[in-house]
Design a protein around this motif. Structure first.
Motif, short mmCIF file in Angstrom:
data_model
loop_
_atom_site.label_atom_id
_atom_site.label_comp_id
_atom_site.label_asym_id
_atom_site.label_seq_id
_atom_site.Cartn_x
_atom_site.Cartn_y
_atom_site.Cartn_z
N LEU A 179 114.21 -1.90 -106.27
CA LEU A 179 113.01 -1.07 -106.38
C LEU A 179 112.15 -1.50 -107.57
CD1 LEU A 179 114.54 2.44 -105.57
CD2 LEU A 179 112.97 1.12 -104.14
N VAL A 180 112.78 -1.75 -108.70
CA VAL A 180 112.03 -2.18 -109.87
C VAL A 180 111.37 -3.54 -109.64
CG1 VAL A 180 112.25 -2.97 -112.27
CG2 VAL A 180 113.30 -0.81 -111.56
N GLN A 181 112.11 -4.47 -109.04
CA GLN A 181 111.53 -5.77 -108.77
C GLN A 181 110.30 -5.67 -107.87
OE1 GLN A 181 114.99 -8.01 -107.32
NE2 GLN A 181 114.92 -9.23 -109.20
N ALA A 182 110.30 -4.70 -106.97
CA ALA A 182 109.18 -4.53 -106.06
C ALA A 182 107.97 -3.89 -106.73
CB ALA A 182 109.60 -3.70 -104.86
N VAL A 183 108.20 -2.91 -107.61
CA VAL A 183 107.07 -2.16 -108.17
C VAL A 183 106.59 -2.67 -109.53
CG1 VAL A 183 107.86 -0.10 -106.94
CG2 VAL A 183 108.44 -0.38 -109.35
N ALA A 184 107.43 -3.41 -110.25
CA ALA A 184 107.06 -3.83 -111.61
C ALA A 184 105.84 -4.74 -111.66
CB ALA A 184 108.25 -4.49 -112.29
N PRO A 185 105.65 -5.69 -110.74
CA PRO A 185 104.48 -6.57 -110.86
C PRO A 185 103.15 -5.82 -110.94
CG PRO A 185 106.03 -7.51 -109.32
CD PRO A 185 106.55 -6.14 -109.65
N ALA A 186 102.96 -4.80 -110.12
CA ALA A 186 101.71 -4.03 -110.18
C ALA A 186 101.61 -3.27 -111.50
CB ALA A 186 101.63 -3.06 -109.00
#
Length: 263
Positions: A124-131
């Motif tokens: 979940l963090v890997q998915a949302v962190a870039p934004a």
């Protein structure tokens, strides 16, 4: 104090019941647009429809099971492809491992709990962190347990996995802090949720005592003299998710009525 979450988007795990639902409701009440994440589509629809909409938010949901990390990642990525703005707030929350002594715990119980908690949180963090990094702002809050500060009796697998999540989160806080992203853990104590009831039932079966006797023994360990409410945990989470908590990073916040015997 700046607690307003208007125009912010929040992804809340395990949000159809208990603490997760209370968190979703509190964030929505403060103005956030909430995306619920859980496995039961019917319950997700019902909870999303019932969330507060003080700013006219359009809440939605993602159907995914934390016991299937690859599917969880795939469905979240599909969602993010359609919602490129991503999220400002991530609440990592899912049901805890079953109770029981450590010595007799099955190896597979550790594997399953590690996937459901550490691996899913990480995906979940890997998915949302870039934004969040691109925006220069983000809040990641992990709902864990006071066992990361003081292990709890008869919760061997949970004690082990919760501690892993806490150390994962502290490492992540160090890595992301310079990007305007905070990572913190909220540690509920004995809180009146479905998990609380299931743990009581397990102790009844194990000891032969009544539920009332077991609860009375638990209450003796809580200086506040009562069990917590999900809403009380949710309010701590909501504060950490707000702009007001911008300089709080990499820490554990117990919400336990004073039960934990350490600072």
């Amino acid at each position: 104090m700046h607690l307003d979450l208007t125009s912010q988007r929040a992804l809340v795990g395990g949000s159809t019941q208990g603490i997760g639902r209370a968190v979703a409701e509190e964030l929505a009440r403060l103005g956030a647009t909430v995306t619920l994440l859980a496995r039961d589509e019917a319950r997700l629809r019902a909870v999303a429809a019932a969330l507060p909409v003080p700013q006219g938010q359009q809440h939605d949901f993602i159907v995914a099971d934390f016991s299937a990390p690859a599917t969880l990642a795939e469905r979240l990525q599909t969602y993010l492809t359609a919602h490129a703005e991503g999220f400002h707030i991530l609440i990592n929350n899912t049901g805890g491992p079953a109770g029981g002594p450590l010595l007799t715990a099955a190896v597979d119980a550790f594997r399953a709990a590690f996937e459901q908690h550490v691996i899913c949180n990480h995906l979940l963090v890997q998915a949302v962190a870039p934004a969040m990094q691109a925006r220069g702002y983000g809040r990641i809050i992990n709902v864990i347990s006071t066992s990361v500060k003081q292990p709890l009796a008869n919760l061997g697998v949970s004690n082990t996995i919760r501690a892993a999540v806490a150390n994962w989160a502290k490492t992540l806080a160090n890595e992301l802090g310079g990007s305007g992203i905070t990572v913190n853990n909220v540690l509920p104590g004995a809180t009146l949720t479905q998990r609380h009831s299931s743990l009581i039932d397990a102790k009844v079966a194990q000891t032969g005592q009544s539920a009332e006797q077991i609860e009375a023994g638990m209450l003796k360990l809580i200086p506040a003299g009562r069990f917590g409410q999900p809403e009380e945990v949710a309010q701590a989470v909501a504060f950490l998710a707000s702009p007001a908590a911008g300089y709080i990073n990499g820490t554990n916040v117990p919400v336990d009525g004073g039960r934990t015997g350490t600072l």
